[in-house]
Each structure stands twice: as structure tokens, then as C-alpha cells.
Design an enzyme around this catalytic site. Structure first.
Site, PDB file in Angstrom:
ATOM      1  N   HIS A 113       0.712  -1.258  -0.022  1.00 43.94           N
ATOM      2  CA  HIS A 113      -0.109  -0.083   0.144  1.00 43.94           C
ATOM      3  C   HIS A 113       1.065   1.370  -0.158  1.00 43.94           C
ATOM      4  CE1 HIS A 113      -3.447  -2.729   2.266  1.00 43.94           C
ATOM      5  NE2 HIS A 113      -3.273  -2.997   0.814  1.00 43.94           N
ATOM      6  N   PRO A 114       1.768   1.487  -0.923  1.00 47.46           N
ATOM      7  CA  PRO A 114       2.558   2.836  -0.804  1.00 47.46           C
ATOM      8  C   PRO A 114       1.722   3.955  -1.372  1.00 47.46           C
ATOM      9  CG  PRO A 114       3.213   1.197  -2.848  1.00 47.46           C
ATOM     10  CD  PRO A 114       2.232   0.196  -1.708  1.00 47.46           C
TER      11      PRO A 114
END
Length: 540
Positions: free
Chosen positions: A465-466
Site C-alpha cells: 500500500h505505498p
């Protein structure tokens, strides 16, 4: 010459290509470095564990992390039409309303409060279960309620025994509790943005999609983005845009492309011999991600999806899927979960849990003795640690340096340990006792605080989930303004997860789709809502 060039055919890029090309008077060119989404495992919901690594991913790894025992961690990012929405686990969550209100109120992102973005979430959605104030029907993105595995139902019962209330809708009035995740699937198949948005638009004469194209840099003349330089089949080519260039290459790819184009921290660009076009110190900074920790249990029999690893069970599952579109192949495996508190001083839940009725599904998480297991993972949803994406060299073919800086803030490590302990408490409930033989990971050797800290550091991995590396907002460290225009450069926008000023308290694909919808309206001058009303939009 196209009016708009979109660099990146991922979750947001496919949304914008479809929405912008609804106007027959404009032309759109979508560029994607990876292939078309023809791999059969993409479209089988269960197939995500086979494609999160390999040719449909960029093959990134993090830099050695100081607070994770110096380990490098695999960092999958989609390299295929649909991007992350083509290779992820398809969990559909949005985060809390407070996440978006904080963007608007504390980060200077006017127009991004939850009240203002909720209509975009609803517009994107084709929900097979929910409607009303929080959900939409008839949109491009298929969202479905599945038929959970029996052991997933046991998990939800056990979580209730541990004190978490049942929540039928994590995207409804409140987030806390335990329940079953909805997924971005439709009729037993993955509904990526390539499927839901782009595919219905491919017949339009004003939309061109090119795959296998690496974008080397943005071409800037006199302070205005006028096109891109691409590489394909060993040749370089300049493509020009009449109106705007739109970067949608994700939280890793977008800052990399900006820096290769001379837009970023001046000193860093000069280190690599890149001429400075615009000194933007925030490019590549503010990297945020959820840091995941898995605990694994050995089962006392074939109670999980693990039995389908055996050939005869595989055949049966395949036949059921071919005949009925149901069964294990139609499952995303990550069927149930929860949101709860580690720090009770927080207004909204700060921990998220995913239950998998199987072991060895996620890369790096091993199977159990006897072959039958289950996994419960957790992460702190609002980490305080901040990392960075920087260039390794001036060569566009080189991977960037990804430093998540996980657990650099001790608060994040403490919350991660809360997640592990709550996970163990859930798994120790009466509902699981008929099925569990033993706790395999972390096992009996982890009891003291120091042992939990060491386990967390040794087991931590990305939750994929960057966000945040082209931060939206005001001030010298912001990269784009609230209309997603790059500060200091005309006709250039960044429109993907990289613009999130703060990580949302959930999985990130649905918010990234919303960003694509919002960006489309901003680019079109907010005409999107009127087009929807006339029934002219994708999925109408």
C-alpha cells in the site's frame, strides 16, 4: 497529436483513460510499460498469489531496513494493464471518513473531504449487495459479496468472542468490528480497472492504448510539459500532447519519472547528472506504507484451502469454476477481517486484520507441517514512519531505491505488537479450538516484550500500500496542488496513490480509483457529474 497523454495504465490510469475519452472531442493516449492483461491468473480471484511476483510486477525490493533487522523486502508493484488492481487481493475498503477530512482540514487539500469524495466512490461502484448513502450501483467497478470459506466464518465468530462487534459493511456508517470483506470482483472474476473501465472504452476512436512502452522522461519546454520521451523496441521516440501530460505510474513510478525528468530535489538530481528543470524537494519523500505481520497456525485436519494444493482437489476446484463460476477459484482467499484499536486514544480503529484460510499463500510466509494451516495478518493503519523513493541512477531501466523506513518511529512498532497480540487472542477463542493444532508462527518462544519486538522486526513485510511520494497540498514539500497540478510546471499532473498526503486507514485500491475519478473531473472542468446524469459515462 493526442490532447492528453497518460503515463501508466494502472488503477488510476485506466479510470482516467476511460473517463476522459467519454468526450468525443478530445483524444487520449494511454501508455503502459507492461503487457495487456491477458494472463488467465489475473482474472481468477484466487490467482493473485501466483502473479504478485513475476513478469507482471516490477520486481522491486526495498533497501535494507534499519528497524527490520537490515532485511531487504520484496515490494510488488503491478506492471500490466490494470496495475495493482490486476494483481492485488481485491479487498474493497475505503478507509475512514476522518482520513479524507484530515486531508482537507489539516493538509490544505480543498475539495477532498469525505463529503466531497463520497459521490466519486459511489459513482465508481457496481455493488451487488449494498446501496443507499454509502454505496453505488451501475458503475464500472464490480464490487461483490462472496461465499466465505467455513474457516473464515469461524474467524468472524472468534473475533466476536474476543469482543469485536460484527460489522456487515466496513465501508458503511462505521469501520470498527469484524466481518467479511467485499471484493472487486464481478460474477466470479476479478474486476480490475482495466476490465471495468478500460475494456468498455477500447472501441472508441479517440482512445489509443500502447503497451510495452517505457516512458523515459517528461518533455518540458519553457516551463510547460509538452510530451514524453518513450522507449519501445530499443528505439526512443518523442510523443507530444496538445493539452496535458498526466502521470499515473504509482507511488514508486511517478516520483521516479519526475526525477528522471529533472523535477525533484535539486541536489539529488545533480548527483546523477540530471539537469534541474524544477527544484521540488518533496518528490520521492513522504513514502508511507502499511507494515504487515503474519501469524500462522497449524490445523489438525484439512479445514482450509490448503487441501486444494493436492492434484485431485485442484481438478475438482477447476471443474467447479469452469462449470459454475464458483468455488475456491472464485475466492480471493482474503475473505474476512477486522478493524480494531491498538491505541484507544485514537478516534477511529488503528489496526486492520486479514484472515486467510490457508498458509503459505503470501510470498515469504511459509507453509506449516502437515500442510494444513491458516494465517491472520495485521498492520497499523496510520503509521508515523516516513520513507523515500530516490534514484539509483539516471538510467530509466534501473529500479529506484525504495526505503520504507518501517518502524523507524517506535510508536509504529508498538502498534504492530498490539496487532499481533490481538490476533493471538482471536485465534485462542473457543470457535477455533476444534480446528487448531498449534500456533506455528510466532510460536511459544515469543512471550516477553523484547521477544515480540524482535519477532515484529524479523517478520515485517509490506502490505502493498505505498502512497504519498508526490504529496498533494501546500508548502515547500508538496508536489501537487489540490487540483493535482505539479507545482511550478504547466500542463503536468500526477494522479495516483502517490498524491495522498496521508495513508488511508485501509487497503488503498478503492481510494486510488476514487483519485482517478476526481482527477478526471478536475481535468474536464467538473463536467463528469453532468455526463453521469445524462447517462453517457462508462458503465451507465
Amino acid at each position: 497529436m493526442p490532447d492528453y497523454i497518460i503515463v501508466g495504465g494502472g488503477s488510476a490510469g485506466c479510470v482516467m483513460a476511460a473517463r476522459l475519452s467519454e468526450d468525443p472531442d478530445v483524444s487520449v493516449l494511454l501508455l503502459e510499460a507492461g503487457p495487456r492483461d491477458t494472463d488467465r491468473y489475473i482474472h481468477m480471484p484466487v490467482g493473485f498469489f501466483k502473479i504478485s511476483a513475476g513478469p507482471l510486477s516490477w520486481g522491486y525490493e526495498t533497501e535494507p531496513g534499519k528497524a527490520v533487522n537490515g532485511r531487504t523486502i520484496p515490494y510488488p508493484q503491478g506492471r500490466v494493464l490494470g496495475g495493482g488492481s490486476s494483481i492485488n487481493a481485491q479487498v474493497f475498503t475505503r478507509g475512514c471518513p476522518e482520513d479524507y477530512d484530515a486531508w482537507a482540514e489539516e493538509e490544505g487539500c480543498t475539495g477532498w473531504s469525505f463529503r466531497e469524495v463520497l459521490p466519486l466512490f459511489k459513482r465508481s461502484e457496481d455493488n451487488d449487495t449494498f446501496a443507499g448513502a454509502y454505496h453505488g450501483h451501475g458503475g464500472p467497478l464490480g464490487v461483490s459479496s462472496g461465499s466465505p470459506h467455513p474457516l473464515t466464518r469461524v474467524f468472524v465468530q472468534a473475533a466476536q468472542e474476543a469482543g469485536l462487534p460484527f460489522n456487515p459493511d466496513f465501508n458503511g456508517a462505521h469501520q470498527e468490528g469484524t466481518g467479511f470483506y467485499q471484493t472487486t470482483t464481478r460474477k466470479g472474476k476479478r474486476c480490475s480497472t482495466a476490465v471495468g473501465y478500460l475494456k468498455p472504452a477500447l472501441g472508441r476512436p479517440n482512445l489509443t492504448v500502447r503497451t510495452g512502452v517505457l516512458t523515459r522522461r517528461i518533455v518540458v519546454e519553457s516551463g510547460r510539459a509538452v510530451g514524453v520521451e518513450i522507449a519501445t523496441d530499443g528505439r526512443s521516440e518523442i510523443l507530444r500532447a496538445d493539452r496535458e501530460v498526466i502521470i499515473a505510474s504509482g507511488a514508486i513510478g511517478s516520483p521516479k519519472l519526475l526525477m528522471l525528468s529533472g523535477i525533484g530535489p535539486a541536489a539529488h538530481l545533480r548527483e546523477h547528472g540530471i539537469g534541474v528543470v524544477n527544484d521540488l524537494p518533496g518528490v520521492g519523500q513522504n513514502l508511507q506504507d502499511h507494515t504487515n505481520i503474519d501469524i500462522v497456525y497449524q490445523l489438525n485436519g484439512p479445514h482450509s484451502f490448503d487441501k486444494y494444493k493436492k492434484p485431485h482437489w485442484k481438478v475438482m476446484a477447476g471443474l467447479e469454476y469452469l462449470a459454475l463460476g464458483k468455488g475456491p477459484v472464485a475466492s480471493n482467499i482474503v475473505e474476512g477481517g477486522a478493524f480494531w484499536w491498538g491505541d484507544r486514544a485514537e478516534k477511529t480503529p488503528d489496526l486492520q486484520f486479514h484472515f486467510l484460510p490457508g498458509a503459505g499463500v503470501e510470498k515469504g510466509v511459509g507453509s506449516v507441517p502437515g500442510g494444513n494451516g491458516c494465517t491472520l495478518n495485521s498492520y497499523h493503519t496510520r503509521p508515523r514512519s516516513r520513507g523515500s523513493v530516490t534514484l539509483r541512477s539516471a538510467d530509466p531501466n534501473d529500479a529506484p531505491r525504495i526505503d520504507t523506513n518501517a518502524f523507524s518511529d517506535p510508536y509504529d512498532l508498538a502498534r504492530a505488537i498490539d496487532g499481533v497480540k490481538i490476533s493471538q487472542e482471536i485465534m485462542a477463542q473457543e470457535a477455533f479450538r476444534p480446528f487448531i493444532a498449534s500456533e506455528y508462527i510466532p510460536g511459544k518462544g515469543v512471550r516477553t516484550l523484547a521477544e515480540y519486538q524482535e519477532f515484529a522486526r524479523s517478520a515485517a513485510r509490506t502490505a502493498y500500500h505505498p502512497v504519498g511520494t508526490c504529496r498533494m497540498g501546500l508548502g515547500e514539500d508538496a508536489v501537487v496542488d489540490p487540483e493535482l497540478r505539479v507545482h511550478g510546471i504547466e500542463a503536468l499532473r500526477v494522479c495516483d496513490s502517490s498524491i495522498m498526503p496521508r495513508l488511508v486507514s485501509s487497503n488503498t485500491n478503492a481510494p486510488t480509483v476514487m483519485i482517478g475519478e476526481k482527477a478526471s473531473d478536475l481535468i474536464r472542468g467538473n463536467r463528469g457529474a453532468r455526463e453521469i446524469a445524462r447517462g453517457e459515462a462508462v458503465g451507465a
